[in-house]
Write an enzyme that holds these catalytic residues in place. Structure first.
Site, short mmCIF file in Angstrom:
data_model
loop_
_atom_site.label_atom_id
_atom_site.label_comp_id
_atom_site.label_asym_id
_atom_site.label_seq_id
_atom_site.Cartn_x
_atom_site.Cartn_y
_atom_site.Cartn_z
N ASP A 131 45.14 31.97 40.64
CA ASP A 131 45.94 32.39 41.78
C ASP A 131 47.03 33.36 41.35
O ASP A 131 47.42 33.44 40.18
CB ASP A 131 46.56 31.18 42.49
CG ASP A 131 47.48 30.37 41.58
OD1 ASP A 131 47.13 30.18 40.40
OD2 ASP A 131 48.54 29.93 42.05
N GLU A 196 48.51 27.40 40.45
CA GLU A 196 49.60 27.28 39.48
C GLU A 196 50.92 27.73 40.09
O GLU A 196 51.98 27.20 39.75
CB GLU A 196 49.28 28.11 38.24
CG GLU A 196 50.28 27.95 37.09
CD GLU A 196 51.50 28.88 37.19
OE1 GLU A 196 52.50 28.62 36.51
OE2 GLU A 196 51.45 29.86 37.96
#
Length: 448
Positions: A131, A196
């Protein structure tokens, strides 16, 4: 995986030809480890720049922010990585997806690939995240954040450094091992996780559902933080504490303050009182920069729409980063005391909620094997003396350490993560992969 603009299909096949044939792997024991390391290092350098740019161009074109910011999640980016691995003949991945109805695919992807070594009981892991954060103000960018721009040694695009560089450095090493047909002394593991940037739900899902995957005897590297000189090895992190404050009073007309209870002024009073947390918790640790805990008001989320209205509700947030020795419970208690004082003096009610509270985790010792191997590899590759440090930013290293898994956070960074015109250096990608190669083989001569 779509072909990059500047590499046509024949050229891409030429780049991959060394790994498409299936000759038997060579044991690194058949040569000494220094020779094996040099072969892998040479394979990394051969056409490395073109491969780095091609991978970054593909990854940059795929938005992968989370649903909290209106993003689609990481599934399309995961598919691109998986397609590239399949082209290498590395399709035997372990999926540990997390269901999430908020994203179009319905899952947040997490997957692992292990290239066996001679000692299959231990693995050197490279853990990267799929991400990115959103681009933010697009007017602040020189170009389209989702179209890679290459200028000299620098590649510009959202996620270029955070964490496409981490993804690419691992893929480069896997490609070099397959191309040289060498079996390393230990397993090489690549673990790609989601989410994350917000809640670390990806790595925690892996830890919960696959506790056998990562072991305390493994060597775990997280390429998600560092400095331009490559010296900084991050072995500890501050604890993160995000608090949401809802101040409730009575809305009224701006010309009649006696008939209202102004929550904005009460919130301002509370924010200024909470500046005193710096004095309440003054401990310092020189491993961190800044060396003390930090307590900052950040986001103002609710108010009134008109200038002539006195607000009856004000919502704001604070971002607190606590040294490992500072107990979050003591900070929350002091915050509550200050909120009670504002309630008493201003006639408001203050609700304090924990928005995010990271786990308390021990630091990785500087004499842990992962740290010692990384120190030696940095010295060999860069000719500099590495330094063990802590960081105020949060990675999922804390989650791993809380589970008894020593790990190190390191990369050679420009430090432009989350910024407009985020960028990554092509040479940093290659040299990060070289450092991990040296960790894996514990050999190789210093690069001049």
């Amino acid at each position: 995986m779509p072909l990059p603009r500047r590499i046509c299909a024949p050229a891409l096949l030429l780049l991959m030809c060394c790994v498409l044939s299936p000759p038997l792997p060579l044991q690194a024991a058949q040569m000494n480890q220094a020779e094996a390391a040099e072969r892998v290092l040479a394979a990394l350098d051969k056409d490395g720049r073109e491969v780095v740019v091609a991978l970054h161009r593909t990854l940059a074109a795929i938005p992968s922010s989370g649903p909290e910011s209106g993003g689609p999640g990481e599934s399309k980016k995961a598919a691109a990585v998986l397609a590239w691995l399949r082209e290498l003949g590395l399709g035997d991945v372990q999926r540990v997806d997390l269901p999430d109805a908020r994203v179009p695919s319905g899952v947040r992807p997490n997957f692992a690939l292990v290239l066996p070594g001679r000692d299959t009981s231990r693995t050197l892991w490279i853990i990267s995240h799929l991400d990115t954060v959103p681009p933010g103000d697009r007017k602040a960018w020189t170009g389209d954040p989702y179209t890679l721009r290459v200028q000299g040694d620098l590649m510009y695009g959202r996620g270029a450094e955070d964490d496409h560089q981490g993804i690419v450095s691992g893929l480069l090493l896997a490609r070099a091992l397959v191309g040289t047909r060498l079996v390393p002394p230990l397993n090489l593991g690549l673990l790609f996780v989601s989410d994350e940037e917000v809640d670390d739900t990806g790595i925690n899902h892996v830890l919960k559902t696959r506790p056998d995957l990562l072991r305390p005897t493994d060597l775990i590297l997280i390429p998600d933080g560092g400095t331009p000189d490559a010296r900084t090895v991050i072995l500890s992190e501050k604890k993160l504490l995000w608090l949401k404050f809802t101040v409730l009073g009575k809305q009224g007309h701006g010309s009649e303050p006696d008939k209202a209870v102004n929550t904005l002024t009460a919130a301002a009073d509370l924010i200024m009182r909470l500046r005193g947390l710096y004095n309440d918790f003054p401990a310092q640790d020189p491993k961190f920069d800044p060396p003390a805990s930090t307590f900052e008001a950040t986001k103002l989320a609710a108010g009134v729409e008109s200038v002539n209205m006195i607000p009856g509700q004000t919502v704001f947030y604070m971002d607190m980063r606590l040294l490992p020795t500072v107990p979050a419970s003591a900070v929350r208690e002091r915050v509550r005391q200050q909120a009670d004082a504002v309630e008493h003096e201003s006639g408001v009610r203050v609700r304090v909620e924990v928005e995010s509270d990271s786990v308390s985790a021990p630091e990785t010792p500087a004499d842990a094997e992962v740290a010692l191997r990384l120190f030696r590899a940095i010295r060999a590759e860069y000719g500099v003396e590495p330094t063990a440090r802590g960081m105020g930013g949060r990675t999922f290293a804390s989650d791993l350490r809380a589970h008894g898994l020593p790990c190190a956070v390191w990369m050679t960074a420009t430090g432009t993560w989350h910024q407009p015109d985020e960028r990554s250096s092509i040479s940093n990608n290659l040299r990060d992969a070289r450092v991990v190669t040296r960790m894996l083989f514990e050999a190789g001569t210093p690069r001049r």
